[in-house]
Scaffold this motif. Sequence first.
Motif, short mmCIF file in Angstrom:
data_model
loop_
_atom_site.label_atom_id
_atom_site.label_comp_id
_atom_site.label_asym_id
_atom_site.label_seq_id
_atom_site.Cartn_x
_atom_site.Cartn_y
_atom_site.Cartn_z
N VAL A 153 0.83 -1.21 0.00
CA VAL A 153 0.00 0.00 0.00
C VAL A 153 0.86 1.25 0.00
N LEU A 154 1.86 1.29 0.88
CA LEU A 154 2.73 2.46 0.98
C LEU A 154 3.53 2.69 -0.29
N LEU A 155 4.10 1.62 -0.85
CA LEU A 155 4.93 1.76 -2.04
C LEU A 155 4.10 2.08 -3.28
N VAL A 156 2.90 1.54 -3.36
CA VAL A 156 2.01 1.90 -4.47
C VAL A 156 1.63 3.37 -4.40
N MET A 157 1.33 3.85 -3.21
CA MET A 157 1.00 5.27 -3.04
C MET A 157 2.17 6.15 -3.47
N LEU A 158 3.38 5.76 -3.09
CA LEU A 158 4.55 6.58 -3.40
C LEU A 158 4.88 6.55 -4.89
N PHE A 159 4.97 5.33 -5.46
CA PHE A 159 5.50 5.19 -6.82
C PHE A 159 4.44 5.26 -7.92
N LYS A 160 3.18 5.06 -7.56
CA LYS A 160 2.15 5.07 -8.61
C LYS A 160 1.17 6.22 -8.48
N MET A 161 1.08 6.81 -7.31
CA MET A 161 0.11 7.89 -7.12
C MET A 161 0.78 9.24 -6.88
N LEU A 162 1.69 9.30 -5.93
CA LEU A 162 2.25 10.59 -5.53
C LEU A 162 3.46 10.99 -6.36
N TYR A 163 4.40 10.08 -6.54
CA TYR A 163 5.66 10.46 -7.20
C TYR A 163 6.07 9.45 -8.28
N PRO A 164 5.27 9.25 -9.31
CA PRO A 164 5.65 8.28 -10.36
C PRO A 164 6.94 8.65 -11.08
N GLU A 165 7.29 9.95 -11.07
CA GLU A 165 8.50 10.39 -11.77
C GLU A 165 9.77 9.94 -11.06
N TRP A 166 9.66 9.43 -9.85
CA TRP A 166 10.83 8.91 -9.15
C TRP A 166 11.54 7.83 -9.98
N VAL A 167 10.76 7.07 -10.74
CA VAL A 167 11.33 6.00 -11.57
C VAL A 167 12.38 6.54 -12.53
N LEU A 168 12.23 7.79 -12.94
CA LEU A 168 13.14 8.38 -13.92
C LEU A 168 14.42 8.90 -13.30
N THR A 169 14.45 9.05 -11.98
CA THR A 169 15.60 9.68 -11.34
C THR A 169 16.24 8.84 -10.24
N PHE A 170 15.54 7.87 -9.72
CA PHE A 170 16.04 7.13 -8.56
C PHE A 170 17.18 6.19 -8.93
N ASP A 171 18.25 6.27 -8.14
CA ASP A 171 19.31 5.27 -8.19
C ASP A 171 19.04 4.24 -7.09
N ARG A 172 19.88 3.21 -7.03
CA ARG A 172 19.65 2.15 -6.05
C ARG A 172 19.62 2.69 -4.62
N ILE A 173 20.47 3.64 -4.31
CA ILE A 173 20.53 4.17 -2.96
C ILE A 173 19.22 4.82 -2.55
N ASP A 174 18.52 5.42 -3.52
CA ASP A 174 17.24 6.06 -3.22
C ASP A 174 16.18 5.02 -2.85
N TYR A 175 16.16 3.91 -3.59
CA TYR A 175 15.21 2.84 -3.25
C TYR A 175 15.52 2.27 -1.88
N TRP A 176 16.81 2.12 -1.56
CA TRP A 176 17.19 1.58 -0.26
C TRP A 176 16.81 2.52 0.88
N LEU A 177 16.91 3.81 0.64
CA LEU A 177 16.50 4.77 1.67
C LEU A 177 15.00 4.69 1.93
#
Length: 359
Positions: A301-325
């Motif tokens: 639920v939390l990750l869907v909200m973040l990556f599909k609803m609130l900030y889908p553009e993260w996919v274009l900029t996130f490196d591995r360290i960002d996903y780990w954070l």
Amino acid sequence: MRNHSIDVIRGIAVLGLMYMNAYSFGLFEFGYVASASPPFSDHVIKLSSHLFVDGRFRSLFCILFGVGLYIQWQRNNDLSRLTKRLKILAVFGLLHGFLLWAGDILFIYACAGWVVIKYLDAESNMQLKRGFQFLLLGSVITVLLGLLSPPIVITRDSAEFLDHFYTYSESGSSVYLSNMAMFGFMLVILPFITVWMTAGLMLLGIYAYKNNVFENGLPKKVLIISLFCSGILSCTRILLESQNSTFDIAILEPITWFSALFMALIIIHVVVKLVTVKGILLTGLQSVGRLALTLYIMQSVLLVMLFKMLYPEWVLTFDRIDYWLIATSIALFQLVFSVLYRRYFDQGPLEFIWRKLAS
């Protein structure tokens, strides 16, 4: 008497899963896609993942699910009740997969569980034999399917990736339909690969439980073998990663499964020695383990909200360290949440519903 080490191990597994799964909540079919010039941290995290993360926590969950099935069967000796619990879990998995995230594991566990319950009253050696046979069967099928799929290398800057992203994220309905399509595809390949691998690990978990691994840890000889095999297979996985041949890519997944199995056994050994032998209390992780189903769905639920609803553009900029954070932040939140929740309630809301429906 409850084995607290099992709860702790389950807590480690459910939190650790996020470090594998977080990459796929943006564009499931691509997972993590690096930029054309990835930062140094990408290489460090990728290496660490090959050694300590990839498949490890999934394997822990499979092993523990098999243990859970066996304990319930010992307690009630009622296969009809176990079958009912698996049917309800399958429904949870289908809802989770179609409505939230195509990478669901609950439906897989339910299907593998139906295979495993046929061997609950088998001799230990038969369970061990069937466990490895299922793992080998899944491995062979995985390699054969991999040979039919030539490797594709893309970067975040490629036209193919960008076109897919903008098509995928143009509307809420396209996001939803894409997830449904991917989960439908997962259900098609499920009987060929994942069920056999998962059932094999569950049977090995039952064998380990019957031989007191969760009370005493691994025998010294088995521990040494596990350390050696995990190291060799992980290093082989790392070396093959740089190869581009179809065969090398095809055998990566089976190698990951087996290296993960041996690392999972090592994790179990360490936790058992800390909790059962030395009496060290890991209350926070134990609380997480008691709420594993609820927390697993909460993560989606939390990750869907973040990556599909609130900030889908993260996919274009996130490196591995960002996903780990992101994964670490959610893990810390769930750790605190679990400790506070368990002060007032003995089981999570989804655990309560699951048991209520199966009673």
